[in-house]
Design a protein around this motif. Structure first.
Motif, PDB file in Angstrom:
ATOM      1  N   ALA A  26       0.831  -1.208   0.000  1.00  0.00           N
ATOM      2  CA  ALA A  26       0.000   0.000   0.000  1.00  0.00           C
ATOM      3  C   ALA A  26       0.864   1.256   0.000  1.00  0.00           C
ATOM      4  O   ALA A  26       0.581   2.228  -0.708  1.00  0.00           O
ATOM      5  CB  ALA A  26      -0.937  -0.008   1.204  1.00  0.00           C
ATOM      6  N   THR A  27       1.941   1.243   0.781  1.00  0.00           N
ATOM      7  CA  THR A  27       2.845   2.399   0.826  1.00  0.00           C
ATOM      8  C   THR A  27       3.498   2.632  -0.532  1.00  0.00           C
ATOM      9  O   THR A  27       3.587   3.775  -1.005  1.00  0.00           O
ATOM     10  CB  THR A  27       3.925   2.178   1.899  1.00  0.00           C
ATOM     11  N   THR A  29       2.364   1.778  -3.448  1.00  0.00           N
ATOM     12  CA  THR A  29       1.341   2.256  -4.384  1.00  0.00           C
ATOM     13  C   THR A  29       1.047   3.732  -4.165  1.00  0.00           C
ATOM     14  O   THR A  29       0.941   4.505  -5.126  1.00  0.00           O
ATOM     15  CB  THR A  29       0.044   1.434  -4.215  1.00  0.00           C
ATOM     16  N   LEU A  30       0.921   4.145  -2.909  1.00  0.00           N
ATOM     17  CA  LEU A  30       0.652   5.561  -2.616  1.00  0.00           C
ATOM     18  C   LEU A  30       1.813   6.450  -3.024  1.00  0.00           C
ATOM     19  O   LEU A  30       1.613   7.543  -3.558  1.00  0.00           O
ATOM     20  CB  LEU A  30       0.337   5.740  -1.134  1.00  0.00           C
ATOM     21  N   ASN A  31       3.027   6.007  -2.775  1.00  0.00           N
ATOM     22  CA  ASN A  31       4.194   6.810  -3.167  1.00  0.00           C
ATOM     23  C   ASN A  31       4.285   6.944  -4.680  1.00  0.00           C
ATOM     24  O   ASN A  31       4.642   8.007  -5.192  1.00  0.00           O
ATOM     25  CB  ASN A  31       5.478   6.191  -2.621  1.00  0.00           C
ATOM     26  N   SER A  33       1.804   6.826  -6.837  1.00  0.00           N
ATOM     27  CA  SER A  33       0.696   7.613  -7.384  1.00  0.00           C
ATOM     28  C   SER A  33       0.816   9.089  -7.038  1.00  0.00           C
ATOM     29  O   SER A  33       0.264   9.938  -7.731  1.00  0.00           O
ATOM     30  CB  SER A  33      -0.644   7.079  -6.876  1.00  0.00           C
ATOM     31  N   SER A  34       1.551   9.428  -5.980  1.00  0.00           N
ATOM     32  CA  SER A  34       1.641  10.827  -5.580  1.00  0.00           C
ATOM     33  C   SER A  34       2.866  11.528  -6.146  1.00  0.00           C
ATOM     34  O   SER A  34       3.127  12.665  -5.804  1.00  0.00           O
ATOM     35  CB  SER A  34       1.652  10.937  -4.055  1.00  0.00           C
TER      36      SER A  34
END
Length: 97
Positions: A26-27, A29-31, A33-34
């Motif tokens: 999850a981390t 993926t978030l990194n 995408s941002s």
């Protein structure tokens, strides 16, 4: 009162490993995408490009004369011009860092 379901040590370790892997995924993926999109090059007006080239020449001349460690100052607005080029100068010379 209901009796708790007994769990073995292996089951706890496996559950912990699955939760850690899910958190890492999850981390990541978030990194991903941002991440900011690269900014396209802004076009610089001919007048601003000329002023930037002039400043570059003055900096090169000062460096050749051994005055490269000094400070050069320029006024922001020239009389009679619509565009003061302050944003373009700041972008070119890295003043916004």
């Amino acid at each position: 009162m209901p009796k708790p379901i007994p769990m073995s040590r292996r089951a706890w370790v496996a559950a912990w490993a699955v939760l850690c892997a899910a958190g890492l995924a999850a981390t990541a993926t978030l990194n991903a995408s941002s991440a900011p999109d690269p900014q396209p090059e802004k076009s610089v007006s001919a007048e601003c490009a000329e002023r930037i080239a002039d400043i570059e020449r003055q900096l090169a001349k000062a460096k050749q004369e051994g005055k490269g460690d000094g400070v050069l100052a320029f006024s922001r607005i020239q009389v009679g011009t619509e565009d003061d080029c302050s944003d373009d100068l700041r972008d070119h010379f890295g003043g916004d860092q």
